[in-house]
Design a protein around this motif. Structure first.
Motif, PDB file in Angstrom:
ATOM      1  N   PHE A 237       0.819  -1.211   0.000  1.00 20.77           N
ATOM      2  CA  PHE A 237       0.000   0.000   0.000  1.00 20.77           C
ATOM      3  C   PHE A 237       0.858   1.268   0.000  1.00 20.77           C
ATOM      4  N   ASN A 238       2.156   1.112   0.184  1.00 20.20           N
ATOM      5  CA  ASN A 238       3.020   2.283   0.390  1.00 20.20           C
ATOM      6  C   ASN A 238       2.914   3.324  -0.714  1.00 20.20           C
ATOM      7  N   LYS A 239       2.837   2.885  -1.964  1.00 23.73           N
ATOM      8  CA  LYS A 239       2.795   3.849  -3.073  1.00 23.73           C
ATOM      9  C   LYS A 239       1.618   4.802  -2.920  1.00 23.73           C
ATOM     10  N   ALA A 240       0.449   4.281  -2.525  1.00 23.77           N
ATOM     11  CA  ALA A 240      -0.736   5.122  -2.376  1.00 23.77           C
ATOM     12  C   ALA A 240      -0.515   6.183  -1.304  1.00 23.77           C
ATOM     13  N   TYR A 241       0.096   5.786  -0.201  1.00 16.91           N
ATOM     14  CA  TYR A 241       0.313   6.730   0.894  1.00 16.91           C
ATOM     15  C   TYR A 241       1.490   7.672   0.606  1.00 16.91           C
TER      16      TYR A 241
ATOM     17  N   ASN B 295      -8.244   5.273  -0.335  1.00 15.89           N
ATOM     18  CA  ASN B 295      -9.446   4.693   0.268  1.00 15.89           C
ATOM     19  C   ASN B 295      -9.641   3.245  -0.149  1.00 15.89           C
ATOM     20  N   ARG B 296      -9.318   2.959  -1.401  1.00 17.00           N
ATOM     21  CA  ARG B 296      -9.511   1.601  -1.904  1.00 17.00           C
ATOM     22  C   ARG B 296      -8.529   0.604  -1.294  1.00 17.00           C
ATOM     23  N   VAL B 297      -7.303   1.028  -1.021  1.00 12.61           N
ATOM     24  CA  VAL B 297      -6.329   0.064  -0.503  1.00 12.61           C
ATOM     25  C   VAL B 297      -6.716  -0.460   0.873  1.00 12.61           C
ATOM     26  N   LYS B 298      -7.544   0.284   1.600  1.00 13.54           N
ATOM     27  CA  LYS B 298      -7.958  -0.148   2.932  1.00 13.54           C
ATOM     28  C   LYS B 298      -8.744  -1.455   2.886  1.00 13.54           C
ATOM     29  N   ASN B 299      -9.427  -1.691   1.768  1.00  9.19           N
ATOM     30  CA  ASN B 299     -10.240  -2.903   1.624  1.00  9.19           C
ATOM     31  C   ASN B 299      -9.752  -3.765   0.469  1.00  9.19           C
ATOM     32  N   SER B 300      -8.454  -3.693   0.208  1.00 13.12           N
ATOM     33  CA  SER B 300      -7.891  -4.399  -0.938  1.00 13.12           C
ATOM     34  C   SER B 300      -6.880  -5.441  -0.485  1.00 13.12           C
ATOM     35  N   ALA B 301      -6.634  -6.412  -1.359  1.00 16.04           N
ATOM     36  CA  ALA B 301      -5.613  -7.425  -1.087  1.00 16.04           C
ATOM     37  C   ALA B 301      -4.241  -6.973  -1.546  1.00 16.04           C
ATOM     38  N   GLY B 302      -4.149  -5.768  -2.117  1.00 13.82           N
ATOM     39  CA  GLY B 302      -2.857  -5.263  -2.581  1.00 13.82           C
ATOM     40  C   GLY B 302      -3.006  -3.882  -3.181  1.00 13.82           C
ATOM     41  N   GLY B 303      -1.962  -3.067  -3.020  1.00 11.77           N
ATOM     42  CA  GLY B 303      -2.012  -1.698  -3.508  1.00 11.77           C
ATOM     43  C   GLY B 303      -2.163  -1.604  -5.000  1.00 11.77           C
TER      44      GLY B 303
END
Length: 214
Positions: free
Chosen positions: A36-40, A128-136
């Protein structure tokens, strides 16, 4: 991975680009949350600039502001120190990717135009999507479905195509392996690091003495 940083830093120094490496998990408590790091990180880069639509002020003591950012996976390395990676991404486009295969990003590298008018909304939706995702990258692929070809640029495959890429090399999960790429990398860490070290050593020899100047 630290093993890829030497040649990537050498490239950044050669072309006078900033090089920023993040190690660890920005948010979450599982090792795979690192995907998820890229999103953040994108949010952090935008926060350094400030949101012009909301008149949000720039955050002090944060990352510098940029026009364009290229994010690489931890196992990615730039293999041609004489090539300007900016040539991979046409001016004015929003995002540059390797492509999407069966709902998954092909990984390795992604460009973001931080001056694009949609970047703030895009970044918010991705985070927002990565919070409920299996990968970024799965979340990124889902968000990109609402954008067309005029915004999303697919990088020429020969330039960044696993270890066959002429400019950027990275691992692609073997087709017979199930699960996340990060799981495979963790399971075969010794083999992955050995292959990266061998590649980096060959590149530093090819472009000597650029790796020695960082």
């Amino acid at each position: 991975m630290g093993v890829t940083s030497k040649v990537n830093r050498a490239y950044a120094k050669e072309w006078r680009h900033d090089y920023v490496k993040y190690t660890g998990i920005m948010k979450g408590n599982e090792y795979w949350h690192a995907t998820f790091n890229k999103a953040y990180l994108l949010q952090s880069l935008l926060a350094a600039e400030g949101n012009p639509s909301s008149k949000q002020k720039k955050q002090k003591n944060k990352l510098p502001s940029y026009d364009l950012v290229m994010m690489l996976d931890a196992d990615s390395l730039i293999s041609d120190l004489n090539y300007n990676v900016l040539d991979m991404f046409p001016e004015g486009r929003f995002i540059g990717i390797n492509g999407i295969d069966s709902g998954h990003m092909k990984g390795g590298v992604v460009f973001f135009n931080l001056r694009h008018p949609d970047i703030w909304e895009f970044s918010k939706e991705w985070a927002n999507r990565v919070k409920n995702s299996a990968g970024g990258e799965m979340a990124l692929a889902a968000v990109l479905q609402s954008y067309g070809d005029k915004d999303v640029h697919t990088i020429e495959a020969s330039l960044a195509d696993s270890f066959a890429g002429t400019v950027i090399k990275f691992f692609r999960k073997p087709p017979l392996r199930t699960g996340r790429k990060i799981d495979w990398l963790r399971e075969d860490t010794a083999l992955v690091i050995a292959a990266l070290e061998q590649t980096m050593t060959a590149l530093c020899y090819q472009f000597y003495p650029k790796c020695e100047l960082v």
